[in-house]
Write an enzyme that holds these catalytic residues in place. Sequence first.
Site: not given
Length: 680
Positions: A50, A284, A431, A493
Amino acid sequence: METQQMKGSGMNMPNDIPALDSETKANLAKIAAAVRVLSIDAVQKANSGHPGLPLGCAEIGAYLYGIAMRHNPKHSSWINRDRFILSAGHGSMWLYSLLHLSGFKVTLEDIKNFRQLHSITPGHPESHETDGVETTTGPLGQGIGNASGQALGLKLLAAKFNTEKQSLFDSKVYCLVGDGDIMEGVSSEVSSLSGHLCLNNLIVIYDANKVSLDGPLSDSCSENTKERYKAYGFEVFEMDGHDFDDIHRTMTLARKDQKQPRLIIARTIIGKGSPNRAGTSKVHGSPLGPDELKLTKEALGLPLEPFYVSQSVYDYFAKKLKEQEALEEAWNKKFAAWKQENPALFDEFVKMQEKSLPTDIEERLYKIEIKNPIAGRNASNAVIQELCKTMPFIYGGSADLSCSDMTWIKEADAVKPGSFKGRNIKFGVREFGMATMATGMAETGMIIPYIGTFLTFSDYMRNAIRLASLMKVQVVYQFTHDSIFLGEDGPTHQSIEHYAALRAIPNLHFIRPGDSNEVKMAWLAALTYKGPTALSLSRQNLPELKETKVPYSQGMGRGAYIVMKETRKPDYMLVATGSELSLALDIAKELEKLGKSVRVISMPCFEIFEEQDASYKESVFGGDLGKRVSIEAGVEFGWHKYIGREGIAISMDTFGLSAPAPELAEEFGFTVPSILERIL
């Protein structure tokens, strides 16, 4: 104080900041030129990489490593160093070039071997491979998470060890992010928490070139990043990323009198200098090609000779190195005085640096009084309380579930905005961000963080766990509510596939203890393993088993061990983990009543077992053991390695249901009668 308007920034700049002199700016320009040459030549030689970021951020890099950073390249682990993290890890050649020029253990030959087999200059920065790389980056957004975690960790250390007389920890964490990092959701999580906690040692530089890999940023994003970060609690500056005067003024101000995290929006041109690709996505992620590379060098006035670096650049950094070594030496003298005046704190410092365990740690763990029966999560919480009494390097946190995943340290305070004396961290419902920050905390070298949530939410954290495993960073993940037996919350869950998914990650120890004895020894395993550990803990109560109370070296330390020996040649071999271990023992007793000989194996950790020698493995699973049966309330994937193709896997092959745990056991066949019917 009189102020003047900072060029291009919209900020009021104190006029007492000395301007850069012409000689310094000339040297910085040469460094930037060297960064561009090394980067685009290395990418071209590898025919992969890159070039856009190195061309666009060369001036920023030259200033960071040539002026701003307070570190010592000859002693890259100096604990009070400024840290730099390249969150936009695809621009790795930019970082490797700067590490080479400034004196880290990255040679010109290493630069030429960019992206080659076994080189220390891989495609994305890897901290376990390359001197001066603070964390492994590549998956976008995680670098800023690691940076936020390092900043938090350093604030915790400062709160613990800094005194009114001596400040041992006062460094900064710099992080360069790109548009991709800003768009990734994890950047929102960690930036929100960093702003809330007022991490005044975090400086994020946003390479705002308005281009992403697929094209102009405007095709996919039109948010006001400046206002977004101000809403998080950041102070936001803007600067021209190619103007050394503007960079100097902004970076000086950003470091000065910092009260909160700061974002610097640097306006840059991706692929600057490339006549046909600058400012476009074409520069890029692909090499320039021979023709465009030559045109780019001509446009920028760079030498055409491949990998050319002016001797004056090396000379500049050689002089700079003496200043940096003097900075560390001054800190060492301060540390010596601090040590003499604060012997008790010094003892704590050594404990945290060495992360040493008491010699009688196993005995202490077994002495913890835990009621019977008890849920795995509660047993773990009892262990945590004991560990934290003698191990100051342990810090805990949870994703807004500490009252349920049982991670709270009862005799410690919570970390709060601007106050870092506590040991409990409320990460909020973030999380993924929590997991990236835990990695950063561990990377301070003086903290073992543990973080908690329900096992099913490990999916949100998975890529952070993966990178922690790649780096072998010591983080403990306390995952609770680990099966269908959490009950009424239902299949959204209830973990089914998560055991197998986490076991599939190299270097991660996934431990599913079967009772409170195994929970105690699981913590010992986590603290002795120099890598990440995931503890899988039950919500429901489990009986304490006399069969599991064995020395660590004969039980958990082996990964799998025999808890019930056969009376003669086995008719059945039962192997189980977690909450199904007691079920396996109950089944074995019923089989014995039928005159069958049974071996029962507890296998809390596949990974530890696989580290054992061949003779031990053979002693547990080798030979004719009769009908082999695994019992685990998750998918059967992975079990047939141990039970064979003809073995019976008592497992889950569907998602769960919402109901009380006893009804779920009946529904899915995790009862003694159901399993006996299947295996007899």
